[in-house]
Design a protein around this motif. Structure first.
Motif, PDB file in Angstrom:
ATOM      1  N   LEU A  79       0.810  -1.213   0.000  1.00  0.00           N
ATOM      2  CA  LEU A  79       0.000   0.000   0.000  1.00  0.00           C
ATOM      3  C   LEU A  79       0.845   1.267   0.000  1.00  0.00           C
ATOM      4  O   LEU A  79       0.362   2.327  -0.397  1.00  0.00           O
ATOM      5  CB  LEU A  79      -0.970  -0.023   1.174  1.00  0.00           C
ATOM      6  N   LEU A  80       2.084   1.180   0.418  1.00  0.00           N
ATOM      7  CA  LEU A  80       3.006   2.299   0.209  1.00  0.00           C
ATOM      8  C   LEU A  80       3.209   2.523  -1.287  1.00  0.00           C
ATOM      9  O   LEU A  80       3.151   3.659  -1.778  1.00  0.00           O
ATOM     10  CB  LEU A  80       4.346   2.030   0.888  1.00  0.00           C
ATOM     11  N   GLY A  81       3.439   1.440  -2.017  1.00  0.00           N
ATOM     12  CA  GLY A  81       3.584   1.553  -3.466  1.00  0.00           C
ATOM     13  C   GLY A  81       2.313   2.024  -4.135  1.00  0.00           C
ATOM     14  O   GLY A  81       2.334   2.865  -5.040  1.00  0.00           O
ATOM     15  N   TYR A  82       1.177   1.497  -3.674  1.00  0.00           N
ATOM     16  CA  TYR A  82      -0.118   1.906  -4.226  1.00  0.00           C
ATOM     17  C   TYR A  82      -0.357   3.396  -4.004  1.00  0.00           C
ATOM     18  O   TYR A  82      -0.833   4.100  -4.907  1.00  0.00           O
ATOM     19  CB  TYR A  82      -1.223   1.085  -3.555  1.00  0.00           C
ATOM     20  N   GLY A  83      -0.023   3.880  -2.814  1.00  0.00           N
ATOM     21  CA  GLY A  83      -0.226   5.297  -2.509  1.00  0.00           C
ATOM     22  C   GLY A  83       0.611   6.208  -3.378  1.00  0.00           C
ATOM     23  O   GLY A  83       0.136   7.253  -3.849  1.00  0.00           O
ATOM     24  N   VAL A  84       1.856   5.828  -3.601  1.00  0.00           N
ATOM     25  CA  VAL A  84       2.720   6.642  -4.469  1.00  0.00           C
ATOM     26  C   VAL A  84       2.168   6.667  -5.885  1.00  0.00           C
ATOM     27  O   VAL A  84       2.105   7.728  -6.532  1.00  0.00           O
ATOM     28  CB  VAL A  84       4.161   6.100  -4.458  1.00  0.00           C
ATOM     29  N   ALA A  85       1.753   5.505  -6.401  1.00  0.00           N
ATOM     30  CA  ALA A  85       1.185   5.454  -7.749  1.00  0.00           C
ATOM     31  C   ALA A  85      -0.112   6.251  -7.841  1.00  0.00           C
ATOM     32  O   ALA A  85      -0.366   6.930  -8.839  1.00  0.00           O
ATOM     33  CB  ALA A  85       0.947   4.000  -8.162  1.00  0.00           C
ATOM     34  N   ALA A  86      -0.935   6.189  -6.789  1.00  0.00           N
ATOM     35  CA  ALA A  86      -2.201   6.921  -6.791  1.00  0.00           C
ATOM     36  C   ALA A  86      -1.972   8.418  -6.901  1.00  0.00           C
ATOM     37  O   ALA A  86      -2.728   9.131  -7.579  1.00  0.00           O
ATOM     38  CB  ALA A  86      -2.998   6.601  -5.522  1.00  0.00           C
ATOM     39  N   THR A 100      12.557   7.591  -5.868  1.00  0.00           N
ATOM     40  CA  THR A 100      12.720   7.053  -7.223  1.00  0.00           C
ATOM     41  C   THR A 100      11.384   6.662  -7.819  1.00  0.00           C
ATOM     42  O   THR A 100      11.082   6.960  -8.979  1.00  0.00           O
ATOM     43  CB  THR A 100      13.658   5.834  -7.201  1.00  0.00           C
ATOM     44  N   GLY A 101      10.550   5.995  -7.010  1.00  0.00           N
ATOM     45  CA  GLY A 101       9.229   5.615  -7.494  1.00  0.00           C
ATOM     46  C   GLY A 101       8.360   6.817  -7.802  1.00  0.00           C
ATOM     47  O   GLY A 101       7.651   6.846  -8.813  1.00  0.00           O
ATOM     48  N   ALA A 102       8.414   7.826  -6.939  1.00  0.00           N
ATOM     49  CA  ALA A 102       7.631   9.043  -7.167  1.00  0.00           C
ATOM     50  C   ALA A 102       8.047   9.721  -8.463  1.00  0.00           C
ATOM     51  O   ALA A 102       7.201  10.175  -9.251  1.00  0.00           O
ATOM     52  CB  ALA A 102       7.782   9.997  -5.990  1.00  0.00           C
ATOM     53  N   ALA A 103       9.347   9.794  -8.710  1.00  0.00           N
ATOM     54  CA  ALA A 103       9.847  10.424  -9.938  1.00  0.00           C
ATOM     55  C   ALA A 103       9.416   9.636 -11.171  1.00  0.00           C
ATOM     56  O   ALA A 103       8.965  10.217 -12.176  1.00  0.00           O
ATOM     57  CB  ALA A 103      11.366  10.536  -9.879  1.00  0.00           C
ATOM     58  N   ALA A 104       9.546   8.308 -11.115  1.00  0.00           N
ATOM     59  CA  ALA A 104       9.193   7.481 -12.267  1.00  0.00           C
ATOM     60  C   ALA A 104       7.703   7.566 -12.577  1.00  0.00           C
ATOM     61  O   ALA A 104       7.300   7.739 -13.736  1.00  0.00           O
ATOM     62  CB  ALA A 104       9.600   6.025 -12.012  1.00  0.00           C
ATOM     63  N   ILE A 154      -5.841   1.893 -16.093  1.00  0.00           N
ATOM     64  CA  ILE A 154      -4.433   1.492 -16.181  1.00  0.00           C
ATOM     65  C   ILE A 154      -3.877   1.143 -14.807  1.00  0.00           C
ATOM     66  O   ILE A 154      -3.321   0.060 -14.591  1.00  0.00           O
ATOM     67  CB  ILE A 154      -3.592   2.609 -16.816  1.00  0.00           C
ATOM     68  N   TYR A 155      -4.050   2.045 -13.833  1.00  0.00           N
ATOM     69  CA  TYR A 155      -3.305   1.838 -12.599  1.00  0.00           C
ATOM     70  C   TYR A 155      -3.985   0.905 -11.603  1.00  0.00           C
ATOM     71  O   TYR A 155      -3.299   0.254 -10.801  1.00  0.00           O
ATOM     72  CB  TYR A 155      -2.946   3.190 -11.962  1.00  0.00           C
TER      73      TYR A 155
END
Length: 251
Positions: free
Chosen positions: A58-65, A141-145, A170-171
């Motif tokens: 959910l950390l990854g999900y939050g950044v992508a969101a 890095t994830g936020a930038a990408a 998509i996401y």
């Protein structure tokens, strides 16, 4: 710098005043952590306990969101409303404006990550990252990408009304296939093959490496996520538009 900071403050006010955006981009991933964590099992998953696995996902999900979905929808809505076009007629340069918008997104991500960590550790008994510096690097890095990919995806969305549908189509599947909620090892082979090329899969791998003490830094995941970010950046630089797409089509 003065113009950037002024615009950054303005972008923060706009975000928090938009209750729908603040809920779905900031609060919804936090609520998912609490709700799903309350019924999650106790068996270790991919080298970490279940609560920590869910926290990582959910950390990854939050950044992508925020960096992908939220940023893309915001830019499309503003573009089609003519707001981006007006920015080019002000003393604020396009680069400064976009930097402030992305900077505001990073601030939201930082607050969300902090909230998720505190809830995960103190409410769900998840672990702290074993390597905090690696964790911070992975998040940035994830936020930038995903920000680069979010800006790139605006180039294929034609209308403000369709922005949410296209971006979510998509996401949201990407979140499920990449292993946000459960291990990709439990999925069918064809979904595992798809997961192996998705940027969120590599982002989660980077975050997981900062939590698991015996796990390597995952240089292959870093390289793959960087490539995705560079692809998004190239598309954004070549095709990003400040003028409304519908207006261009009519003319």
């Amino acid at each position: 710098m003065r113009l950037f900071l002024h615009e950054l403050r303005a972008q923060q006010k706009l975000f928090w005043r938009n209750r729908e955006a603040a809920f779905f981009s900031f609060l919804f991933p936090v609520l998912l952590l609490v709700l799903i964590g309350s019924v999650y099992g106790d068996e270790p998953i991919e080298g970490v306990d279940a609560a920590t696995f869910l926290l990582i996902g959910l950390l990854g999900y939050g950044v992508a969101a925020n960096a992908f979905a939220g940023l893309a929808i915001t830019l499309v809505v503003r573009r089609e409303a003519g707001l981006l076009k007006r920015v080019r007629g002000t003393p604020l340069t396009p680069a400064t404006y976009l930097s402030a918008v992305i900077g505001s997104t990073v601030v939201v991500i930082a607050l969300q990550v902090l909230a998720q960590l505190l809830l995960g550790v103190f409410l769900l008994d998840a672990d702290w990252p074993e390597r905090p510096l690696v964790f911070v690097f992975a998040i940035l890095t994830g936020a930038a990408a995903f920000a680069a990919l979010g800006i790139a995806i605006t180039t294929i969305v034609r209308t403000a009304e369709g922005s949410s549908a296209v971006v979510n189509a998509i996401y949201l599947p990407m979140a499920f296939i990449s292993g946000v909620f459960f291990s990709t090892e439990d999925m069918p082979a064809f979904l595992q093959a798809i997961a192996e090329v998705l940027p969120l899969t590599y982002f989660l791998e980077l975050i997981r490496a900062s939590f698991a003490p015996g796990e390597s830094f995952a240089p292959s995941a870093l390289a793959a996520l960087t490539v995705w970010g560079l692809v998004g950046l190239v598309v954004a630089l070549r095709r990003f538009r400040w003028e409304p797409r519908e207006g261009l089509a009519e003319s």
